[in-house]
Design a protein around this motif. Structure first.
Motif, PDB file in Angstrom:
ATOM      1  N   GLU A  64       0.829  -1.199   0.000  1.00 23.31           N
ATOM      2  CA  GLU A  64       0.000   0.000   0.000  1.00 23.31           C
ATOM      3  C   GLU A  64       0.865   1.252   0.000  1.00 23.31           C
ATOM      4  O   GLU A  64       0.534   2.246  -0.628  1.00 23.31           O
ATOM      5  N   ARG A  65       1.975   1.185   0.755  1.00 20.08           N
ATOM      6  CA  ARG A  65       2.941   2.280   0.771  1.00 20.08           C
ATOM      7  C   ARG A  65       4.327   1.736   0.463  1.00 20.08           C
ATOM      8  O   ARG A  65       4.607   0.558   0.690  1.00 20.08           O
ATOM      9  N   VAL A  66       5.193   2.609  -0.044  1.00 19.16           N
ATOM     10  CA  VAL A  66       6.523   2.178  -0.476  1.00 19.16           C
ATOM     11  C   VAL A  66       7.568   3.201  -0.033  1.00 19.16           C
ATOM     12  O   VAL A  66       7.355   4.420  -0.152  1.00 19.16           O
ATOM     13  N   TYR A  67       8.689   2.689   0.494  1.00 15.92           N
ATOM     14  CA  TYR A  67       9.865   3.510   0.793  1.00 15.92           C
ATOM     15  C   TYR A  67      10.953   3.139  -0.213  1.00 15.92           C
ATOM     16  O   TYR A  67      11.211   1.955  -0.442  1.00 15.92           O
ATOM     17  N   VAL A  68      11.591   4.131  -0.794  1.00 15.70           N
ATOM     18  CA  VAL A  68      12.690   3.917  -1.738  1.00 15.70           C
ATOM     19  C   VAL A  68      14.001   4.236  -1.036  1.00 15.70           C
ATOM     20  O   VAL A  68      14.176   5.333  -0.494  1.00 15.70           O
ATOM     21  N   MET A  69      14.921   3.282  -1.044  1.00 14.34           N
ATOM     22  CA  MET A  69      16.161   3.416  -0.274  1.00 14.34           C
ATOM     23  C   MET A  69      17.374   3.535  -1.182  1.00 14.34           C
ATOM     24  O   MET A  69      17.492   2.839  -2.185  1.00 14.34           O
ATOM     25  N   LYS A 101      12.058  11.446  -7.539  1.00 13.02           N
ATOM     26  CA  LYS A 101      13.508  11.378  -7.592  1.00 13.02           C
ATOM     27  C   LYS A 101      13.985  10.668  -8.871  1.00 13.02           C
ATOM     28  O   LYS A 101      13.369   9.711  -9.333  1.00 13.02           O
ATOM     29  N   THR A 102      15.101  11.145  -9.418  1.00 17.50           N
ATOM     30  CA  THR A 102      15.679  10.533 -10.616  1.00 17.50           C
ATOM     31  C   THR A 102      16.045   9.076 -10.375  1.00 17.50           C
ATOM     32  O   THR A 102      15.864   8.225 -11.248  1.00 17.50           O
ATOM     33  N   TYR A 103      16.532   8.780  -9.174  1.00 12.49           N
ATOM     34  CA  TYR A 103      16.914   7.407  -8.818  1.00 12.49           C
ATOM     35  C   TYR A 103      15.718   6.465  -8.941  1.00 12.49           C
ATOM     36  O   TYR A 103      15.818   5.379  -9.514  1.00 12.49           O
ATOM     37  N   THR A 104      14.572   6.882  -8.410  1.00 16.62           N
ATOM     38  CA  THR A 104      13.356   6.064  -8.485  1.00 16.62           C
ATOM     39  C   THR A 104      12.914   5.897  -9.931  1.00 16.62           C
ATOM     40  O   THR A 104      12.507   4.802 -10.344  1.00 16.62           O
TER      41      THR A 104
END
Length: 599
Positions: free
Chosen positions: A217-222, A242-245
């Motif tokens: 449901e939710r996502v964290y990008v590390m 973010k460009t990384y994502t």
């Protein structure tokens, strides 16, 4: 209501008098019954952060937390106090299973500690947990040791152990990495159902955007030890900031790396009706020999990549061991450059198979924990009598091959435990390539890698093939990965080759019902599409029938003839398919017309 709230989590390692920050000011929360995803490249600190929460980091690591609240109790961060209410599904199951204890006993230990009950009740609970995790013949599997199971089956055992704890929070660290797409889909359904029915939250760590899209449901990008972006699944997938994502999603949605056509017809390796059967110690009589591979035939030409795909336990790794000379087939013929090798003694067979190198699925098993990456590479060169190199030349070659697979010179002096799962896999690939083989056998070689590094490794293998004309037997449970790199592909099911032919044709127009199911079950890196996808429930997993088609219990096209005998391989041009739908008696339309898919 928040189940877990973490503020400013930090982890640093001490090595050679230096402090290395692996996790930096990490803050997040997880609600009751919520499924939250953590995604990022290998080595970014995902697993380190999760192990810190569970108190599983070694003495060389210091973990601290500014704020920690679990189950409504706020206090000092102390992993030991919450371990009994948290459970973790690990990425590398073999490292966390006791090789000297039967799997039933290991699961029963967790059941006894957390649920109690008499011996009969505990045994039944173990069977139920194994069935929930998608393992066939649970009563029989309880008596097996970890080394008797495939990588995917070991992953499911670890899942069963985690579920035995009746946890409030399940930390799932790459829980579907070693699973084929069908069982992967079943595990997605299982974890979602557990979260809904028990209100247990799931903190899902993965490099697979399809799995994250299906569940979270939710996502964290590390990235580099910290979260750089967070939001709902829709926000992250459809409007990343973010460009990384954006780059990660671009790599995940790239459907194909065009496989180069081979220019030579010279056959390097040929298998003809190769059979290797194992006695199943849980059955008797004619049914005793079920496991293994039967009547496998295919050829690999110079410079070609032949893909081999199938679910965990279907016999792919057994076939790899036959090709590399580790096992001798019971029947059939195997040729390497026109020399029949299956009849030779071990010493003579080694002469012909010394130019075959293998990249194994389980990195912890294949790397010496007391040997640095650089030493492992230099030892591989020292053992190669075809290359006489000085110590300095071996070192230079080791440094270069590490750079070729995306590592650095500093990684030369690291031990396996200091690498992430994906980084260890790259060391294994480097060790295989350093001896300049003619044939590379990759057994799930990229299964532990995130999408960007996976793409990098696949491109690396292609570049090496163009430069050296090396051939490759690429074994995987992921048809999408095989489709990116191979010219031809074979699809295996329960030890049999059910379809074989041109990769592009099979991936775009599958003929066998099992191949079609493999394509349909792959999770999409798109939340809306992934959540609409229907997966086969776990209860439909069945055993190979004593007679008839191996796919009989799963097939929606089954006919009466399928129950009486196994279908032969019908050939149409370069494609072979083992299905009665392609016989003259059962095919649709005019039999004089060119054959098309019958499903």
């Amino acid at each position: 209501m928040s189940l877990l709230e973490v503020g400013n989590l930090n982890v640093q390692f001490h090595k050679d008098g230096k402090k290395i920050r692996a996790v930096k000011d990490l803050s997040f929360h997880v609600g009751e019954g919520e499924i939250v995803g953590v995604i990022g490249e290998s080595g970014c600190g995902k697993s380190t952060a999760m192990r810190a929460l569970m108190g599983l980091l070694g003495k060389e690591a210091d973990a601290s937390c500014g704020r920690f609240c679990f189950l409504g109790e706020e206090g000092t961060f102390s992993p030991n106090k919450v371990q009994k209410k948290m459970a973790m599904i690990f990425q590398d199951p073999f490292s966390y299973l006791n090789p000297t204890v039967k799997i039933g006993k290991q699961i029963e230990q967790a059941v006894r500690i957390h649920s109690g009950g008499n011996k009969k009740e505990r045994k039944q609970r173990v069977c139920d947990l194994l069935e929930m995790a998608g393992i066939r013949m649970p009563k029989q599997r309880m008596s097996q040791y970890p080394h008797e199971l495939s990588g995917g089956m070991r992953q499911r055992v670890v899942t069963a152990i985690a579920l035995a704890c009746n946890p409030k929070l399940i930390i799932a660290d790459e829980p579907t990495t070693a699973l084929d797409v069908i069982v992967q889909g079943q595990m997605i359904l299982l974890l979602k159902r557990i979260a809904k029915e028990t209100k247990a939250a799931v903190l899902l760590v993965s490099h697979d955007f399809g799995v994250i899209a299906s569940m979270c449901e939710r996502v964290y990008v590390m990235k580099e030890g910290t979260f750089i972006e967070q939001g709902t699944a829709e926000e992250i997938f459809y409007a990343p900031q973010k460009t990384y994502t954006k780059d990660l999603l671009k790599n995940a949605r790239r459907t194909r790396i065009k496989a180069d056509a081979t220019e030579t017809e010279e056959v390097l390796l040929k298998l003809s009706n190769v059979t290797k059967l194992y006695s199943n110690r849980f059955t008797q009589g004619k049914a005793a020999q079920k496991e293994g591979v039967q009547n496998i035939s295919f050829a690999i030409r110079e410079g070609e990549t032949f893909g081999l795909i199938g679910e965990s336990g279907c016999g792919k790794s057994t076939l790899a061991e036959i090709v590399t000379g580790q096992k001798r087939p019971d029947a059939g013929e195997m040729y390497y450059r026109s020399f029949r090798t299956d009849l030779l003694k071990k010493s003579a067979r080694k002469k012909y198979l010394e130019k075959i190198q293998m990249v194994f699925q389980d990195t912890c098993e294949s790397l010496n924990p007391k040997m640095t990456a650089g030493k492992a590479l230099m030892e591989a060169l020292r053992a190669d009598k075809r290359q006489i190199l000085t110590a300095e030349e071996r070192k230079e070659r080791a440094v270069q091959i590490l750079k070729d697979v995306g590592l650095t010179e500093e990684d030369m002096w690291k031990y396996p435990k200091e690498f992430s799962g994906g980084q260890r896999q790259r060391v294994c690939i480097a060790r295989a390539l350093i001896r300049n083989p003619e044939l590379l056998v990759c057994d799930e070689a990229v299964s532990a890698l995130d999408v960007s590094i996976q793409t990098q490794i696949l491109r690396l293998l292609k570049e090496i093939q163009r430069r050296t004309r090396i051939a490759c037997l690429f074994i995987s449970h992921d048809l999408e990965v095989v489709g990116k790199i191979s010219q031809n592909v074979g699809v295996m099911y329960l030890g049999s080759l059910v379809e074989c032919g041109n990769t592009q044709e099979i991936c775009t127009d599958p003929w066998h019902p099992y191949t079609k199911q493999l394509l349909e079950c792959k999770p999409d890196p798109d939340p809306k599409k992934a959540r609409r996808k229907k997966y086969a429930p776990l209860r439909e997993r069945q055993e190979k029938p004593n007679k008839g088609c191996p796919y009989l219990g799963q097939c929606g096209y089954r006919m009466e003839c399928c129950e009486k005998a196994a279908p032969p391989r019908y050939q149409f041009g370069s494609r072979k398919v083992a299905c009665f739908l392609y016989s003259k008696e059962h095919r649709k339309g005019n039999t004089d017309m060119p054959m098309t898919s019958q499903i």
